[in-house]
Design an enzyme around this catalytic site. Structure first.
Site, mmCIF file in Angstrom:
data_model
loop_
_atom_site.group_PDB
_atom_site.id
_atom_site.type_symbol
_atom_site.label_atom_id
_atom_site.label_comp_id
_atom_site.label_asym_id
_atom_site.label_seq_id
_atom_site.Cartn_x
_atom_site.Cartn_y
_atom_site.Cartn_z
ATOM 1 N N CYS A 47 0.878 -1.185 0.000
ATOM 2 C CA CYS A 47 0.000 0.000 0.000
ATOM 3 C C CYS A 47 0.907 1.223 0.000
ATOM 4 C CB CYS A 47 -0.915 -0.008 1.218
ATOM 5 S SG CYS A 47 -1.779 -1.570 1.508
ATOM 6 N N ALA A 48 1.488 1.554 -1.150
ATOM 7 C CA ALA A 48 2.668 2.411 -1.185
ATOM 8 C C ALA A 48 2.404 3.911 -1.210
ATOM 9 C CB ALA A 48 3.533 2.033 -2.391
ATOM 10 N N ALA A 49 1.324 4.378 -1.842
ATOM 11 C CA ALA A 49 1.119 5.822 -1.980
ATOM 12 C C ALA A 49 0.975 6.482 -0.604
ATOM 13 C CB ALA A 49 -0.112 6.094 -2.834
ATOM 14 N N PRO A 50 1.520 7.693 -0.429
ATOM 15 C CA PRO A 50 2.111 8.567 -1.450
ATOM 16 C C PRO A 50 3.562 8.286 -1.789
ATOM 17 C CG PRO A 50 2.070 9.698 0.648
ATOM 18 C CD PRO A 50 1.376 8.377 0.878
ATOM 19 N N GLY A 51 4.244 7.395 -1.049
ATOM 20 C CA GLY A 51 5.573 6.975 -1.456
ATOM 21 C C GLY A 51 6.706 7.308 -0.514
ATOM 22 N N SER A 52 6.424 7.879 0.654
ATOM 23 C CA SER A 52 7.507 8.262 1.566
ATOM 24 C C SER A 52 8.325 7.062 2.016
ATOM 25 C CB SER A 52 6.938 9.004 2.777
ATOM 26 O OG SER A 52 6.021 8.191 3.489
ATOM 27 N N LYS A 53 7.656 5.983 2.382
ATOM 28 C CA LYS A 53 8.365 4.798 2.851
ATOM 29 C C LYS A 53 9.052 4.071 1.696
ATOM 30 C CE LYS A 53 4.937 4.353 6.522
ATOM 31 N NZ LYS A 53 4.175 5.533 6.024
ATOM 32 N N ASP A 58 1.852 -1.092 5.150
ATOM 33 C CA ASP A 58 1.421 0.127 5.831
ATOM 34 C C ASP A 58 -0.024 0.355 5.396
ATOM 35 O OD1 ASP A 58 2.062 2.436 7.504
ATOM 36 O OD2 ASP A 58 1.760 3.601 5.677
ATOM 37 N N CYS A 64 -0.810 4.158 11.363
ATOM 38 C CA CYS A 64 -0.695 5.407 12.132
ATOM 39 C C CYS A 64 -1.930 5.533 13.014
ATOM 40 C CB CYS A 64 -0.529 6.609 11.213
ATOM 41 S SG CYS A 64 -1.765 6.764 9.914
#
Length: 607
Positions: free
Chosen positions: A146-152, A219, A272
């Site tokens: 679940c990648a967006a927005p991409g920080s991790k 995430d 979170c």
């Protein structure tokens, strides 16, 4: 148009302090904290979140050093708790300051300028934790479900460095994948980055060597009440209902991840949220669920373990919960802020099947609860630099049976996955058909001969004659062809693009131009610098400012038409992709890419 960060800032400051509370919230979370910690916890959530960012590793060293010096002069301090990253190929540079200090005009304008040129990435401090827990190696095959927005995802790629590995950034929302996630990954300039679109809970089995992915990040979508320090409007509408509604999706995503990870690999589950319904309940239920699905329950259970997550030292993490209460929303009295709870004394068999996963495990599965202590909870009253967060590291033991693909055990070379390091090679991704194609031999020879690139350095492959993309060996082996059920959007590092018909009157022998993000790689691979053009500082400033300059004015009348890489005699770390026609030199790179270089050169001349 305001950025999301600016919108959040305005929203936070517009919410009165006395509105940053919710009696139902306080009563609900009294179950998860010692009585002495509840009030400090609630108070900490009314304090705005500090600003935190990291400098992109794709930023050249000299520009990075200038940014770091400017941050110090503006009172923006290095983030102090990144000691686990000191052994990475390139140190992670993160900086932070208070919310109030960030609001000052000088700091905000400087940070926004860096953001617009993709030199920094705003990222909450606790968001570093999942990549920290993953501890990626250069040859790892990693899935971010679940990648967006991409920080991790971008941090994972930076931690991996150069190698044969791969990070697949998957996102359910196609619009977010294309407009946000793909752009974020492009700024990292990694040949190992791939973007796919689809639900994480049904991500296909790619038949990877070693039996599955080395690391998987989950995430998952969550209620987000851990973000109250930056999203205070959550206070008004807070309810445990959203956690109860999201629980089943979170559980499906995690169970799928546990089936796709290789023996010896790890799944990093994070939210979170403070809510145990989204955290410990999901982790425990996923492991128990796989026990039930497998006939040999004891063997299946022994194949997974929860190992201690990150959070030592100043992070001041708390252990995971082993017991919690489940709210019953339907019986809450209208004017009573206290939630009604499910009957905790009832037998597990008396609980409806679809709700059993909400409760702590009981009976023959009760021992699973003990492992939940190794999960890590992060509270803002214990770590003032962050919001609320939850992380669980779930390892599939190397001798477990599991449900992953393949037949290897991933223990062949001492680096954790049984694969030898290999050189990166170029491959083409056609994002319209989402398929990898081989480049025609004659066309490949045209490119390599024109730019002076040895075939031993790279094997160029292209799709539909439009784009050549550099990828890693892991991407090539995994995504060549079209894996069943996988919707590929883009991947790798763009190296060459074919000139658009009629865009320029190019009569040269090669109709492929160099992409700006790969200028450094092409310059390094060009034997003898065949298409490397050196300008002085004044000439480079002229070209970057005007974008089109006559060859005669630059004393380059002998330059043949086609793509080139420009550098500066006094600063050879500066590399800019351009195209020469028969009469002029054209710089087509985005303004965000060349503006930092232009500002640096102007400053150098003034000195």
């Amino acid at each position: 148009m305001k950025t999301p960060a600016e919108v959040r800032e305005i929203e936070f400051d517009s919410v009165p302090l006395d509105s940053r509370c919710n009696e139902s919230f306080a009563l609900y979370y009294a179950q998860t904290l010692p009585p002495t910690e509840l009030q400090p916890f609630l108070t900490s959530l009314t304090v705005p979140l500090p600003m935190c960012l990291r400098i992109q590793q794709s930023v050249p060293r000299l520009l990075r050093e200038e940014i770091e010096l400017e941050f110090l002069s503006l009172g923006v301090s290095p983030f102090p708790f990144l000691f686990p990253f000191t052994s990475t190929p390139s140190p992670i540079s993160a900086y932070t300051c208070s919310h109030e200090h960030y609001k000052s005009r000088a700091v905000r304008e400087y940070c926004q300028k860096l953001k617009s040129s993709h030199q920094i990435y705003f990222q909450e401090a606790v968001s570093f934790l999942p990549p920290m827990a993953a501890a990626p190696l250069p040859n790892h095959l990693i899935l971010d479900m679940c990648a967006a927005p991409g920080s991790k995802t971008t941090l994972l790629l930076e931690l991996m460095g150069c190698g044969s590995g791969m990070v697949i950034a998957n996102e359910l929302d196609g619009k977010r994948a294309k407009q946000i996630l793909a752009l974020a990954l492009r700024a990292v300039r990694s040949p190992g980055a791939v973007v796919t679109i689809g639900p994480g809970q049904t991500f296909p089995d790619l038949q990877l060597p070693g039996g599955g992915f080395d690391r998987i990040l989950c995430d998952v979508p969550c209620s987000g009440d851990g973000t109250l320090r930056k999203n205070p409007r959550i206070w008004n509408g807070w309810s445990p209902k959203s956690a109860l509604e999201l629980h089943s999706v979170q559980l499906k995503i995690l169970k799928r991840a546990l089936k796709l990870v290789r023996p010896g690999g790890e799944v990093i589950y994070s939210t979170c949220s403070f809510n145990p319904i989204e955290n410990e309940a999901v982790v425990g239920a996923a492991i128990v669920g796989l026990m039930v699905e497998n006939e040999n329950e004891n063997e299946q259970y022994s194949s997974f373990e929860i190992v201690p997550g990150p959070g030592e030292g100043e992070w001041n993490a708390s252990e995971g919960l082993t017991s919690w209460r489940v709210p019953k929303l339907t019986t809450r009295e209208k004017n009573n802020p206290e939630w009604a709870w499910e009957n905790e004394e009832q037998e597990p068999s008396a609980v409806p099947r679809k709700r059993r996963s909400l409760f702590p495990n009981a009976g023959r599965f009760e021992s699973v609860n003990g492992m939940l202590r190794n999960c890590r909870r992060f509270y803002p009253h214990k770590f003032a630099g962050g919001g609320g967060f939850f992380v669980a590291r779930i390892r599939r033991k190397a001798n477990g049976s599991g449900n992953g693909s393949g037949n290897g055990n991933g223990n062949g070379n001492g680096n954790g996955n049984g694969r030898e390091e290999k050189n990166t090679r170029p491959v083409v991704v056609d994002k319209h058909s989402a398929k990898l194609f081989e480049l025609d031999r004659l066309e490949m020879a045209t490119i390599t001969n024109f730019y002076g690139i040895e075939k031993s350095d790279c094997e160029l492959l292209v799709g539909e004659g439009k784009r050549v993309v550099l990828v890693t060996e892991g991407v090539k082996q995994t995504l060549m062809g079209r894996p069943n059920g996988l919707r590929l959007h883009c991947g790798g590092l763009r190296v060459f693009e074919k000139f658009a018909e009629g865009a320029m009157k190019i009569s040269g022998e090669c109709r492929y131009r160099i992409c700006q993000e790969s200028a450094e790689w092409v310059a390094r691979m060009m034997g003898g610098g065949k298409r490397l053009v050196k300008l002085n500082r004044e000439e480079m400033i002229l070209l970057l400012g005007k974008r089109n300059v006559g060859l005669e004015e630059l004393d380059l009348t002998g330059l043949s038409p086609g793509g080139v890489v420009l550098t500066v005699k006094e600063a050879e770390w500066i590399l800019v992709a351009a195209v020469a026609s028969s009469t002029e030199l054209h710089c087509y790179a985005n303004e965000s890419a060349v503006q930092p270089i232009l500002e640096y050169l102007v400053k150098e001349i003034k000195m």
